[in-house]
Write a protein that holds these residues in place. Sequence first.
Motif, PDB file in Angstrom:
ATOM      1  N   TRP A 151      23.232  -0.114   6.723  1.00 32.90           N
ATOM      2  CA  TRP A 151      24.262   0.631   7.453  1.00 32.90           C
ATOM      3  C   TRP A 151      25.186  -0.337   8.205  1.00 32.90           C
ATOM      4  CZ3 TRP A 151      26.148   5.430   7.481  1.00 32.90           C
ATOM      5  CH2 TRP A 151      26.995   5.799   8.533  1.00 32.90           C
ATOM      6  N   GLU A 152      24.608  -1.341   8.818  1.00 35.63           N
ATOM      7  CA  GLU A 152      25.413  -2.315   9.552  1.00 35.63           C
ATOM      8  C   GLU A 152      26.372  -3.047   8.611  1.00 35.63           C
ATOM      9  OE1 GLU A 152      22.362  -3.396  13.240  1.00 35.63           O
ATOM     10  OE2 GLU A 152      22.503  -4.745  11.494  1.00 35.63           O
ATOM     11  N   GLU A 153      25.876  -3.433   7.434  1.00 33.56           N
ATOM     12  CA  GLU A 153      26.732  -4.137   6.485  1.00 33.56           C
ATOM     13  C   GLU A 153      27.839  -3.245   5.942  1.00 33.56           C
ATOM     14  OE1 GLU A 153      23.912  -5.467   3.628  1.00 33.56           O
ATOM     15  OE2 GLU A 153      23.343  -7.271   4.772  1.00 33.56           O
ATOM     16  N   SER A 154      27.544  -1.945   5.801  1.00 26.99           N
ATOM     17  CA  SER A 154      28.515  -1.018   5.233  1.00 26.99           C
ATOM     18  C   SER A 154      29.575  -0.576   6.233  1.00 26.99           C
ATOM     19  CB  SER A 154      27.786   0.205   4.672  1.00 26.99           C
ATOM     20  OG  SER A 154      28.688   1.161   4.175  1.00 26.99           O
TER      21      SER A 154
ATOM     22  N   PRO B 131       0.593  -3.799   8.813  1.00 27.66           N
ATOM     23  CA  PRO B 131       0.384  -5.204   9.184  1.00 27.66           C
ATOM     24  C   PRO B 131      -0.910  -5.799   8.651  1.00 27.66           C
ATOM     25  CG  PRO B 131      -0.102  -3.782  11.044  1.00 27.66           C
ATOM     26  CD  PRO B 131       0.514  -2.912   9.984  1.00 27.66           C
ATOM     27  N   HIS B 132      -1.816  -4.950   8.176  1.00 32.09           N
ATOM     28  CA  HIS B 132      -3.129  -5.422   7.729  1.00 32.09           C
ATOM     29  C   HIS B 132      -3.169  -5.789   6.253  1.00 32.09           C
ATOM     30  CE1 HIS B 132      -2.810  -1.210   6.734  1.00 32.09           C
ATOM     31  NE2 HIS B 132      -3.852  -1.293   5.924  1.00 32.09           N
ATOM     32  N   LEU B 133      -2.125  -5.468   5.501  1.00 28.40           N
ATOM     33  CA  LEU B 133      -2.171  -5.709   4.061  1.00 28.40           C
ATOM     34  C   LEU B 133      -1.922  -7.186   3.729  1.00 28.40           C
ATOM     35  CD1 LEU B 133      -0.350  -2.613   2.518  1.00 28.40           C
ATOM     36  CD2 LEU B 133      -2.790  -2.958   2.954  1.00 28.40           C
ATOM     37  N   HIS B 134      -2.627  -7.664   2.714  1.00 33.57           N
ATOM     38  CA  HIS B 134      -2.441  -9.042   2.233  1.00 33.57           C
ATOM     39  C   HIS B 134      -1.097  -9.171   1.516  1.00 33.57           C
ATOM     40  CE1 HIS B 134      -6.446 -10.730   2.940  1.00 33.57           C
ATOM     41  NE2 HIS B 134      -6.965  -9.573   2.553  1.00 33.57           N
ATOM     42  N   GLU B 135      -0.525 -10.369   1.589  1.00 32.56           N
ATOM     43  CA  GLU B 135       0.660 -10.674   0.790  1.00 32.56           C
ATOM     44  C   GLU B 135       0.322 -10.474  -0.687  1.00 32.56           C
ATOM     45  OE1 GLU B 135       3.823 -14.331  -0.015  1.00 32.56           O
ATOM     46  OE2 GLU B 135       2.247 -14.537   1.516  1.00 32.56           O
ATOM     47  N   GLY B 136       1.184  -9.779  -1.385  1.00 36.53           N
ATOM     48  CA  GLY B 136       0.953  -9.489  -2.792  1.00 36.53           C
ATOM     49  C   GLY B 136       0.389  -8.105  -3.042  1.00 36.53           C
ATOM     50  N   GLU B 137      -0.208  -7.489  -2.026  1.00 35.49           N
ATOM     51  CA  GLU B 137      -0.669  -6.113  -2.177  1.00 35.49           C
ATOM     52  C   GLU B 137       0.542  -5.183  -2.249  1.00 35.49           C
ATOM     53  OE1 GLU B 137      -4.277  -4.504  -0.107  1.00 35.49           O
ATOM     54  OE2 GLU B 137      -3.996  -6.300   1.126  1.00 35.49           O
ATOM     55  N   VAL B 138       0.382  -4.090  -2.959  1.00 39.15           N
ATOM     56  CA  VAL B 138       1.440  -3.088  -3.048  1.00 39.15           C
ATOM     57  C   VAL B 138       1.137  -1.975  -2.052  1.00 39.15           C
ATOM     58  CG1 VAL B 138       2.619  -1.430  -4.525  1.00 39.15           C
ATOM     59  CG2 VAL B 138       1.836  -3.606  -5.479  1.00 39.15           C
ATOM     60  N   PRO B 139       1.933  -1.817  -1.015  1.00 39.56           N
ATOM     61  CA  PRO B 139       1.678  -0.755  -0.042  1.00 39.56           C
ATOM     62  C   PRO B 139       1.752   0.614  -0.721  1.00 39.56           C
ATOM     63  CG  PRO B 139       3.244  -2.341   0.828  1.00 39.56           C
ATOM     64  CD  PRO B 139       3.081  -2.656  -0.633  1.00 39.56           C
ATOM     65  N   PRO B 140       0.773   1.482  -0.503  1.00 37.08           N
ATOM     66  CA  PRO B 140       0.767   2.770  -1.186  1.00 37.08           C
ATOM     67  C   PRO B 140       1.865   3.716  -0.714  1.00 37.08           C
ATOM     68  CG  PRO B 140      -1.033   2.626   0.391  1.00 37.08           C
ATOM     69  CD  PRO B 140      -0.433   1.276   0.312  1.00 37.08           C
ATOM     70  N   GLN B 141       2.374   3.488   0.507  1.00 34.89           N
ATOM     71  CA  GLN B 141       3.406   4.378   1.050  1.00 34.89           C
ATOM     72  C   GLN B 141       4.548   3.580   1.677  1.00 34.89           C
ATOM     73  OE1 GLN B 141       0.617   6.795   3.523  1.00 34.89           O
ATOM     74  NE2 GLN B 141       1.510   8.529   2.440  1.00 34.89           N
ATOM     75  N   GLY B 142       5.010   2.586   0.966  1.00 32.11           N
ATOM     76  CA  GLY B 142       6.187   1.853   1.406  1.00 32.11           C
ATOM     77  C   GLY B 142       5.881   0.791   2.452  1.00 32.11           C
ATOM     78  N   GLY B 143       6.929   0.064   2.818  1.00 32.02           N
ATOM     79  CA  GLY B 143       6.781  -1.046   3.739  1.00 32.02           C
ATOM     80  C   GLY B 143       6.516  -2.351   3.001  1.00 32.02           C
ATOM     81  N   LYS B 144       6.185  -3.382   3.761  1.00 26.75           N
ATOM     82  CA  LYS B 144       5.938  -4.718   3.215  1.00 26.75           C
ATOM     83  C   LYS B 144       4.644  -5.253   3.797  1.00 26.75           C
ATOM     84  CE  LYS B 144       8.392  -8.113   4.890  1.00 26.75           C
ATOM     85  NZ  LYS B 144       9.538  -8.992   5.205  1.00 26.75           N
TER      86      LYS B 144
ATOM     87  N   VAL C 133       9.890   7.162   2.352  1.00 22.24           N
ATOM     88  CA  VAL C 133       9.397   5.796   2.546  1.00 22.24           C
ATOM     89  C   VAL C 133       9.998   4.801   1.559  1.00 22.24           C
ATOM     90  CG1 VAL C 133       7.225   6.607   3.534  1.00 22.24           C
ATOM     91  CG2 VAL C 133       7.350   6.133   1.079  1.00 22.24           C
ATOM     92  N   GLU C 134      10.932   5.235   0.718  1.00 22.37           N
ATOM     93  CA  GLU C 134      11.462   4.362  -0.330  1.00 22.37           C
ATOM     94  C   GLU C 134      12.718   3.599   0.059  1.00 22.37           C
ATOM     95  OE1 GLU C 134      11.978   6.089  -4.174  1.00 22.37           O
ATOM     96  OE2 GLU C 134       9.971   6.958  -4.211  1.00 22.37           O
ATOM     97  N   GLU C 135      13.513   4.136   0.948  1.00 23.57           N
ATOM     98  CA  GLU C 135      14.795   3.502   1.279  1.00 23.57           C
ATOM     99  C   GLU C 135      14.588   2.442   2.359  1.00 23.57           C
ATOM    100  OE1 GLU C 135      17.582   3.568  -0.096  1.00 23.57           O
ATOM    101  OE2 GLU C 135      17.937   5.484  -1.098  1.00 23.57           O
ATOM    102  N   ASP C 136      14.360   1.200   1.920  1.00 24.77           N
ATOM    103  CA  ASP C 136      14.116   0.098   2.852  1.00 24.77           C
ATOM    104  C   ASP C 136      15.413  -0.400   3.485  1.00 24.77           C
ATOM    105  OD1 ASP C 136      11.331  -0.071   2.511  1.00 24.77           O
ATOM    106  OD2 ASP C 136      11.558  -1.309   0.715  1.00 24.77           O
ATOM    107  N   ASN C 137      15.257  -0.974   4.684  1.00 23.75           N
ATOM    108  CA  ASN C 137      16.338  -1.712   5.371  1.00 23.75           C
ATOM    109  C   ASN C 137      17.598  -0.876   5.569  1.00 23.75           C
ATOM    110  OD1 ASN C 137      14.861  -4.255   5.519  1.00 23.75           O
ATOM    111  ND2 ASN C 137      15.128  -4.338   3.301  1.00 23.75           N
TER     112      ASN C 137
END
Length: 287
Positions: A63-66, A97-110, A54-58
């Motif tokens: 891959w597209e840029e590389s 999708p339910h987390l508030h802006e500024g919260e730290v997701p416990p298992q990745g994501g935004k 869950v750590e490697e975002d985007n």
Amino acid sequence: MVTLVVATTIDPASIGPASALLAMPGWQSGPTFQGIRSFVNGEVRLLEHDKSIVEEDNLDKRWEESTSEVVDELVFLSKHTAVSNRPALTVHPIGVPHLHEGEVPPQGGKPGWAAPPSPRIGAWLKLLKKIAESRGLVPEFEVTLEATHHGPETNKPTMFVEIGSTEEYWTRQDAANVIALLVWEGLGLGGGASVGNWSSKNDKNKVLLGIGGGHYVPRHMDIIQKDGVWVGHLLSGYSLPMEDPTRSKEVNAQVIGGTWRQAIKVAFEATEAAFPGGEIFAHLDQK
């Protein structure tokens, strides 16, 4: 257009199926980028890294840029954990999708994000059950959907395929082989047609957006399996936090607070993006 299949070496339920898949014909070494190894087979790219899944975002954008290859979808291979410790093979969309802006997701994501759900989820659930039954893993292993949860952040249609729920099962070679076969057949690597391709011209174009219920979404699964609908996001009760209006500091507050509206809006929009031209309907589970 390429499909990214993502695995990590630090998870036996991830690298096990990846290794079994790489043992099948047609694979060649691909480019290494940002410390991530890749393998190529037709239009499929298997990426292998050494971090938490869950750590490697985007990864799609990176891959597209590389490589200048356009990414169509992502499939992540991972372990599943559960309090029950029950052996399971699971498939699910991702997002918080339910987390508030500024919260730290416990298992990745935004916070406030959900990836477009892979249109293959429903069809692959059925294929997974078929392969698991043919290999004798059912009824020992439960084959099930899970609700939308965790990261990593992606922008293209995404799903997780998991082996659960303890190390005894994460390391099972027969389970790894079943997941490898699912990816092999599901993506058409053996020469057959790939499974779960969306087109707005399909005779059946209804897409279920699941709202409410438990983590393993049994009532949503009933509709999916009986009616042959496509699978969008599946929001369990914990992804629909509500606040009692009587506890609000506002005078005469009558609106139910919480991020449940945000979660439904984000999940709907992500599902809509994954199924252009689809007829999205909400299926409610009040339990």
